[in-house]
Design an enzyme around this catalytic site. Structure first.
Site, mmCIF file in Angstrom:
data_model
loop_
_atom_site.group_PDB
_atom_site.id
_atom_site.type_symbol
_atom_site.label_atom_id
_atom_site.label_comp_id
_atom_site.label_asym_id
_atom_site.label_seq_id
_atom_site.Cartn_x
_atom_site.Cartn_y
_atom_site.Cartn_z
ATOM 1 N N LYS A 129 0.859 -1.186 0.000
ATOM 2 C CA LYS A 129 0.000 0.000 0.000
ATOM 3 C C LYS A 129 0.888 1.227 0.000
ATOM 4 O O LYS A 129 2.039 1.160 0.431
ATOM 5 C CB LYS A 129 -0.881 0.019 1.260
ATOM 6 C CG LYS A 129 -2.139 0.835 1.116
ATOM 7 C CD LYS A 129 -3.204 0.102 0.329
ATOM 8 C CE LYS A 129 -4.452 0.905 0.141
ATOM 9 N NZ LYS A 129 -5.552 0.069 -0.354
ATOM 10 N N ASP A 169 -6.991 4.449 -4.370
ATOM 11 C CA ASP A 169 -7.652 4.224 -3.077
ATOM 12 C C ASP A 169 -8.286 5.586 -2.740
ATOM 13 O O ASP A 169 -8.512 6.391 -3.660
ATOM 14 C CB ASP A 169 -6.637 3.773 -2.009
ATOM 15 C CG ASP A 169 -7.310 3.215 -0.750
ATOM 16 O OD1 ASP A 169 -7.761 2.064 -0.771
ATOM 17 O OD2 ASP A 169 -7.417 3.941 0.270
ATOM 18 N N SER A 379 -7.974 -5.391 -10.873
ATOM 19 C CA SER A 379 -6.648 -4.842 -11.174
ATOM 20 C C SER A 379 -5.741 -5.949 -11.726
ATOM 21 O O SER A 379 -4.972 -5.726 -12.668
ATOM 22 C CB SER A 379 -6.010 -4.263 -9.913
ATOM 23 O OG SER A 379 -6.476 -2.960 -9.656
HETATM 24 P P1 NDP Z 1 -12.975 7.741 -2.525
HETATM 25 O O1 NDP Z 1 -11.920 8.751 -2.245
HETATM 26 O O2 NDP Z 1 -13.480 7.578 -3.904
HETATM 27 O O3 NDP Z 1 -14.227 7.955 -1.579
HETATM 28 C C1 NDP Z 1 -14.104 7.958 -0.190
HETATM 29 C C2 NDP Z 1 -15.445 8.294 0.421
HETATM 30 O O4 NDP Z 1 -15.364 8.086 1.835
HETATM 31 C C3 NDP Z 1 -15.831 9.753 0.233
HETATM 32 O O5 NDP Z 1 -17.211 9.871 0.215
HETATM 33 C C4 NDP Z 1 -15.224 10.412 1.464
HETATM 34 O O6 NDP Z 1 -15.841 11.634 1.828
HETATM 35 C C5 NDP Z 1 -15.476 9.347 2.514
HETATM 36 N N1 NDP Z 1 -14.410 9.444 3.517
HETATM 37 C C6 NDP Z 1 -13.098 9.260 3.338
HETATM 38 N N2 NDP Z 1 -12.417 9.451 4.469
HETATM 39 C C7 NDP Z 1 -13.332 9.759 5.390
HETATM 40 C C8 NDP Z 1 -13.264 10.063 6.769
HETATM 41 N N3 NDP Z 1 -12.092 10.100 7.414
HETATM 42 N N4 NDP Z 1 -14.430 10.311 7.421
HETATM 43 C C9 NDP Z 1 -15.621 10.288 6.765
HETATM 44 N N5 NDP Z 1 -15.741 10.013 5.460
HETATM 45 C C10 NDP Z 1 -14.624 9.750 4.785
HETATM 46 O O7 NDP Z 1 -12.355 6.366 -1.982
HETATM 47 P P2 NDP Z 1 -12.790 4.866 -2.336
HETATM 48 O O8 NDP Z 1 -14.244 4.788 -2.574
HETATM 49 O O9 NDP Z 1 -11.852 4.358 -3.356
HETATM 50 O O10 NDP Z 1 -12.413 4.107 -0.972
HETATM 51 C C11 NDP Z 1 -13.350 3.935 0.091
HETATM 52 C C12 NDP Z 1 -12.889 2.796 0.987
HETATM 53 O O11 NDP Z 1 -12.823 1.588 0.217
HETATM 54 C C13 NDP Z 1 -11.501 2.952 1.610
HETATM 55 O O12 NDP Z 1 -11.496 2.306 2.862
HETATM 56 C C14 NDP Z 1 -10.612 2.167 0.646
HETATM 57 O O13 NDP Z 1 -9.430 1.741 1.271
HETATM 58 C C15 NDP Z 1 -11.534 1.010 0.317
HETATM 59 N N6 NDP Z 1 -11.255 0.273 -0.899
HETATM 60 C C16 NDP Z 1 -11.119 0.902 -2.113
HETATM 61 C C17 NDP Z 1 -10.896 0.168 -3.257
HETATM 62 C C18 NDP Z 1 -10.836 0.816 -4.602
HETATM 63 O O14 NDP Z 1 -10.719 0.071 -5.568
HETATM 64 N N7 NDP Z 1 -10.915 2.118 -4.742
HETATM 65 C C19 NDP Z 1 -10.730 -1.291 -3.197
HETATM 66 C C20 NDP Z 1 -10.975 -1.864 -1.908
HETATM 67 C C21 NDP Z 1 -11.207 -1.100 -0.811
HETATM 68 P P3 NDP Z 1 -15.085 13.014 1.531
HETATM 69 O O15 NDP Z 1 -15.080 13.149 0.041
HETATM 70 O O16 NDP Z 1 -15.886 14.032 2.236
HETATM 71 O O17 NDP Z 1 -13.701 12.861 2.097
HETATM 72 O O1 2IT Z 2 -7.822 -1.624 -0.967
HETATM 73 C C1 2IT Z 2 -7.741 -2.041 -2.142
HETATM 74 O O2 2IT Z 2 -7.869 -3.239 -2.400
HETATM 75 C C2 2IT Z 2 -7.495 -1.072 -3.198
HETATM 76 N N1 2IT Z 2 -7.423 0.119 -2.933
HETATM 77 C C3 2IT Z 2 -7.325 -1.538 -4.622
HETATM 78 C C4 2IT Z 2 -5.920 -2.052 -4.848
HETATM 79 C C5 2IT Z 2 -5.576 -2.360 -6.286
HETATM 80 O O3 2IT Z 2 -4.376 -2.627 -6.506
HETATM 81 O O4 2IT Z 2 -6.435 -2.364 -7.174
#
Ligand code: NDP
Ligand code: 2IT
Length: 447
Positions: A129, A169, A379
């Site tokens: 990460k 992420d 991915s």
């Molecule tokens: P984004 O940046 O696209 O969206 C994050 C969302 O969560 C936003 O709505 C944001 O609100 C909110 N958020 C983030 N941090 C906080 C916080 N500290 N308190 C309250 N709300 C918060 O991220 P993703 O959708 O990609 O990721 C969301 C989660 O999923 C994370 O835990 C990530 O690690 C996990 N994840 C992501 C993957 C991916 O492929 N993208 C794969 C697997 C897991 P705001 O805009 O107001 O900050």
């Molecule tokens: O938490 C996760 O699995 C991710 N943010 C996606 C990682 C990836 O390499 O696609």
């Protein structure tokens, strides 16, 4: 901690001692170790090989300065991280997070989780990460570009198709991956497509990667509901967050006949009893990069600026924002309101006491390392397409994703049965993934 098997207690104490103050990392390690007592009792050879102790120590940790110049000509300094945790199963793989809360311990917890998640996909990827304490909110496109270019100017020497393959992420989506890829290509003079995933569809990206985490989560939870004769059809659902994972979780729930009535961002949540209007949500979040309150200005919906989204009654809850966003009180409220399933779209969004409360109440619980693995799995499919200089159709790729998620569900469920804890997906996920990684590490010697 007193829950731990006595054989594992000294190992956990060593993790606490060696990584002071890294509470999220401690939490992620404890959750895995909590499941491993049963495994080491069955297979004492894992303890002899000190494989758990080795797993808790990242293979490599990189911390670097990221200097850049903002639109006003001011010099800003941020900190960059990449934790290359484990390469037993393949090149390091995992996302990059840009958020002001990012510390080394945050990246270590995420990298540690990623080892097991990636193993569960059944695809050849190790765990890593990265991230930065840079806050992208309110920054212009050119500021984002200059930051990404500076970040990659250091990161490029550590990554590569066969070494380490970052992706998105929190705070890192298609725009950022584009700027990062452009700078990598410029520095190295190589069109090395598979060095990053989440690229644009026209230049090496995979169909379904954008949708994959949210879709995969819903496929997993649908499988879990099926074990009790249920499904998403007709269910009232709450999804926290409104970013990449949340948006496409909502889309798939709606495709399967459920209704998502609430979603959120860090400023609050909206409740729309008619179901979240996804076109409007995408317009606000993906195009305008606006705040969730704007949704309530354009629809007959309520915006709540303080309080918890988990107060909204639902049958299925999908936390898709960030770590530790659902505490024990929230879990108890969900139980009182008749919730039957919780699926982690985010990484570690449900605190351990809440997981216990949910499981004790008979609520189905899907841990993130299994339920949100669809993103990284797709991915790996992107890497596969890049390696063969091919690109697959949406339908074919979605079919592969659906198969992979079913496979992960089956693997977690059957492993839980093997250890006599049927329905315990936490233990199933941790034990199945651990055994695969541990066997590979032992076969590869003491390295
Ligand atoms: P984004 O940046 O696209 O969206 C994050 C969302 O969560 C936003 O709505 C944001 O609100 C909110 N958020 C983030 N941090 C906080 C916080 N500290 N308190 C309250 N709300 C918060 O991220 P993703 O959708 O990609 O990721 C969301 C989660 O999923 C994370 O835990 C990530 O690690 C996990 N994840 C992501 C993957 C991916 O492929 N993208 C794969 C697997 C897991 P705001 O805009 O107001 O900050
Ligand atoms: O938490 C996760 O699995 C991710 N943010 C996606 C990682 C990836 O390499 O696609």
């Amino acid at each position: 901690m007193n829950r731990l098997d006595p054989a594992l207690t000294p190992l956990y104490e060593l993790v606490l001692q060696r990584n002071p103050g890294e509470t999220e990392f401690h939490q992620a390690v404890l959750e895995v170790m909590d499941s491993l007592g049963a495994v080491v009792r069955k297979h004492p050879d894992y303890a002899d090989a000190r494989v758990i102790a080795r797993l808790c120590e990242p293979e490599r940790q990189i911390i670097f300065r990221v200097p850049w110049v903002d639109d006003k000509g001011r010099i800003e300094i941020h900190r960059g991280f990449r934790v290359e945790f484990n390469s037993a199963l393949g090149p390091y793989k995992g996302g990059i997070r840009f958020h002001p809360s990012v510390l080394l311990g945050t990246v270590k917890f995420l990298g540690f989780e990623q080892i097991f998640k990636n193993a569960l996909t059944g695809l050849p990827i190790g765990g890593a990460k990265g991230g930065s304490d840079f806050d992208p909110k309110g920054r212009s496109d050119m500021e984002i570009m200059r930051f990404c270019q500076s970040f990659m100017t250091e990161l490029y020497r550590h990554i590569g198709e066969y070494t380490d393959v970052p992706a998105g992420d929190i705070g890192v989506g298609g725009r950022e991956i584009g700027y990062l890829f452009g700078q990598y290509k410029r520095i190295t003079n190589r069109y090395e497509s598979a060095v990053l995933t989440g690229k644009g569809i026209g230049w090496g990206g995979s169909q379904v990667r954008r949708e994959a985490t949210g879709y995969g989560l819903v496929y997993f939870v649908e499988e879990m509901l099926k074990t009790k004769g249920g499904s998403f059809d007709g269910q009232r659902v709450v999804v926290s967050g409104s970013g990449n994972v949340a948006t496409y979780a909502i889309e798939k729930v709606h495709q399967l006949g459920g209704t998502v009535v609430a979603c959120s961002d860090s400023s609050g949540y909206v409740v729309d009893e008619n179901g979240i209007d996804l076109d409007l949500l995408k317009e606000i979040k993906e195009v305008r990069r606006g705040r969730i309150s704007e949704y309530a200005q354009q629809r007959a919906a309520t915006f709540v600026g303080d309080g918890s989204i988990w107060d909204v009654p639902c049958k299925v809850a999908l936390p898709c924002a960030t770590q530790n966003e659902m505490d024990e009180a929230a879990a108890l409220t969900l139980i009182r309101n008749g919730c039957i399933a919780v699926g982690e779209g985010a990484n570690m969004p449900v605190v351990p006491e809440a997981v216990k409360a949910l499981r004790d109440a008979g609520v189905l619980f899907a841990p993130g390392k299994a339920a949100n693995a669809g993103g990284v799995a797709t991915s790996a499919l992107e890497m596969q397409q890049n390696a063969s200089r091919d690109s697959w159709s949406f339908e074919f790729t979605e079919g592969r994703l659906a198969e992979i998620m079913k496979g992960i569900h089956e693997r977690c469920a059957s492993t839980a049965e093997e250890y006599d804890v049927p329905g315990n997906y936490v233990l199933g996920a941790n034990a199945a993934a651990f055994v695969q990684v541990a066997d590979a590490m032992i076969a590869q010697g003491v390295i």
